[in-house]
Design a protein around this motif. Sequence first.
Motif, PDB file in Angstrom:
ATOM      1  N   LYS A   1       0.835  -1.190   0.000  1.00  0.00           N
ATOM      2  CA  LYS A   1       0.000   0.000   0.000  1.00  0.00           C
ATOM      3  C   LYS A   1       0.874   1.245   0.000  1.00  0.00           C
ATOM      4  O   LYS A   1       1.971   1.262   0.536  1.00  0.00           O
ATOM      5  CB  LYS A   1      -0.916   0.004   1.217  1.00  0.00           C
ATOM      6  N   LYS A   2       0.321   2.303  -0.588  1.00  0.00           N
ATOM      7  CA  LYS A   2       1.063   3.551  -0.704  1.00  0.00           C
ATOM      8  C   LYS A   2       0.327   4.670   0.021  1.00  0.00           C
ATOM      9  O   LYS A   2      -0.897   4.809  -0.106  1.00  0.00           O
ATOM     10  CB  LYS A   2       1.247   3.919  -2.177  1.00  0.00           C
TER      11      LYS A   2
ATOM     12  N   TYR B   1       4.950   0.168   4.071  1.00  0.00           N
ATOM     13  CA  TYR B   1       4.202   1.045   3.173  1.00  0.00           C
ATOM     14  C   TYR B   1       5.150   1.810   2.252  1.00  0.00           C
ATOM     15  O   TYR B   1       6.221   2.251   2.672  1.00  0.00           O
ATOM     16  CB  TYR B   1       3.368   2.055   3.980  1.00  0.00           C
TER      17      TYR B   1
ATOM     18  N   ASP C   1      -8.891   8.055   3.102  1.00  0.00           N
ATOM     19  CA  ASP C   1      -8.864   6.924   2.185  1.00  0.00           C
ATOM     20  C   ASP C   1      -9.145   7.373   0.751  1.00  0.00           C
ATOM     21  O   ASP C   1      -9.792   8.409   0.523  1.00  0.00           O
ATOM     22  CB  ASP C   1      -9.906   5.887   2.632  1.00  0.00           C
ATOM     23  N   ARG C   2      -8.688   6.573  -0.196  1.00  0.00           N
ATOM     24  CA  ARG C   2      -8.852   6.909  -1.611  1.00  0.00           C
ATOM     25  C   ARG C   2     -10.323   7.103  -1.982  1.00  0.00           C
ATOM     26  O   ARG C   2     -10.660   7.982  -2.782  1.00  0.00           O
ATOM     27  CB  ARG C   2      -8.221   5.808  -2.458  1.00  0.00           C
ATOM     28  N   CYS C   3     -11.215   6.323  -1.390  1.00  0.00           N
ATOM     29  CA  CYS C   3     -12.635   6.455  -1.741  1.00  0.00           C
ATOM     30  C   CYS C   3     -13.192   7.814  -1.327  1.00  0.00           C
ATOM     31  O   CYS C   3     -14.042   8.381  -2.011  1.00  0.00           O
ATOM     32  CB  CYS C   3     -13.455   5.318  -1.127  1.00  0.00           C
TER      33      CYS C   3
ATOM     34  N   GLY D   1      -1.845   7.833  -3.748  1.00  0.00           N
ATOM     35  CA  GLY D   1      -1.731   6.666  -2.885  1.00  0.00           C
ATOM     36  C   GLY D   1      -3.079   6.074  -2.501  1.00  0.00           C
ATOM     37  O   GLY D   1      -4.137   6.627  -2.820  1.00  0.00           O
ATOM     38  N   ASP D   2      -3.025   4.945  -1.793  1.00  0.00           N
ATOM     39  CA  ASP D   2      -4.254   4.323  -1.277  1.00  0.00           C
ATOM     40  C   ASP D   2      -4.891   5.192  -0.206  1.00  0.00           C
ATOM     41  O   ASP D   2      -6.091   5.099   0.048  1.00  0.00           O
ATOM     42  CB  ASP D   2      -3.931   2.947  -0.702  1.00  0.00           C
ATOM     43  N   ALA D   3      -4.082   6.014   0.445  1.00  0.00           N
ATOM     44  CA  ALA D   3      -4.579   6.979   1.416  1.00  0.00           C
ATOM     45  C   ALA D   3      -3.728   8.240   1.308  1.00  0.00           C
ATOM     46  O   ALA D   3      -2.568   8.192   0.899  1.00  0.00           O
ATOM     47  CB  ALA D   3      -4.528   6.420   2.833  1.00  0.00           C
TER      48      ALA D   3
ATOM     49  N   GLU E   1      -6.377   1.128   8.982  1.00  0.00           N
ATOM     50  CA  GLU E   1      -6.324  -0.312   8.714  1.00  0.00           C
ATOM     51  C   GLU E   1      -7.447  -1.063   9.428  1.00  0.00           C
ATOM     52  O   GLU E   1      -7.839  -2.150   9.015  1.00  0.00           O
ATOM     53  CB  GLU E   1      -4.970  -0.881   9.134  1.00  0.00           C
TER      54      GLU E   1
ATOM     55  N   LYS F   1     -12.460   5.104   7.045  1.00  0.00           N
ATOM     56  CA  LYS F   1     -12.129   5.718   5.766  1.00  0.00           C
ATOM     57  C   LYS F   1     -11.546   7.120   5.925  1.00  0.00           C
ATOM     58  O   LYS F   1     -10.824   7.598   5.059  1.00  0.00           O
ATOM     59  CB  LYS F   1     -13.369   5.786   4.869  1.00  0.00           C
TER      60      LYS F   1
END
Length: 355
Positions: A2-3, A35, A163-165, A89-91, A114, A118
């Motif tokens: 994860k990034k 990470y 978070d990416r979402c 990144g993922d976050a 984790e 989110k």
Amino acid sequence: MKKISVVIPCYNDSKSIQNMRDRLTSVFSEKLTAYDYEIIFVDDHSPDNTWDKIREVCAQDTKCKGVRNAKNFGFSRNVFACLKDYGDGDAVFMLFGDLQDPPENLPLFVEKWEQGSKVVVGQKLKSKENRFIYSLRTLYYKIIGTFSQVSQVQHFNGYGLYDRCFIEVMQKIQDPMPYLKGIVSEFAMDMSIVNYEQFQSERGKSNANFAKNYDLAMQGITAYTKTFMRMATFVGAILGIISVIMAIVVFVLKIINWDTYPIGTPSLLIGVFLIGAVQLFFLGIMGEYILSINTRSLNRPIVVVGEKLNFERENKNELKDTEAVEIVQRETTEYDGSDPVVDSGKEQESESICS
């Protein structure tokens, strides 16, 4: 792997750029070794040598990237653009360039992320800033918390992990005057809070004067409250009724006691000034709402980027990938020896899978 993208809005933060980079790399090398990461400094066209310092750290470390706005667009717009435009990144972890918010808290944010949150935001329990300013902030949060239709996170300045979402949700927001605190409070999914103590700014003093703080406060009030407009209606109606009743009482008393009942100029002036003050107050509130509506209706870009550092390598890789796809597509188009029945079946199968 994860990034995590670390984005850092900067303005007159030349004293802390190198220290910020060193402290963040220590966190990743010692506590977050599992990470991948990138550190993105976003300079809102600082008049000091902040951009020169960003150039230096980008030359030292390819993990560091730099973005400089073409001109100064202000705190709110720069912060919002930092979150939604630059990190891939993922976050995305955001903290500010003056190091008031400690980078060493990042593992606490990642732990809650984790666990399924989110959005993980930092909430100040204490601050080493001026006590009077901190008290005014507390009062503001209580006011907007009372009148807002959306529950607001108190003493939250944007410091947090997203978070990416949630970043994708922010990318859909087309607001030239975004109020990040309200947006996070309204749209954050599964939000968690990390409490911390805020330190003194390394630049020595805050960039935000009274006018800037007032502007930010009005953004929040006009974007997330309707109560003041409704108060204007109710207070105006009540004062109107009271004025009519008082006028009737004075008229009746004057008729009954024509020779003895005095009607003085002072009472008239007090009434006029009282009603005038109330009208001016609510006209000012109404003007703030109209100004906010006017600004948002312009649909202008949030910021304009003047220069970027260390983004070229990723762009070149993307270009190579695009060229490879075009070559494959061209070879597929030029090849005409395939069985059309088989091709049709593949197309139908692809369509069913995509659907």
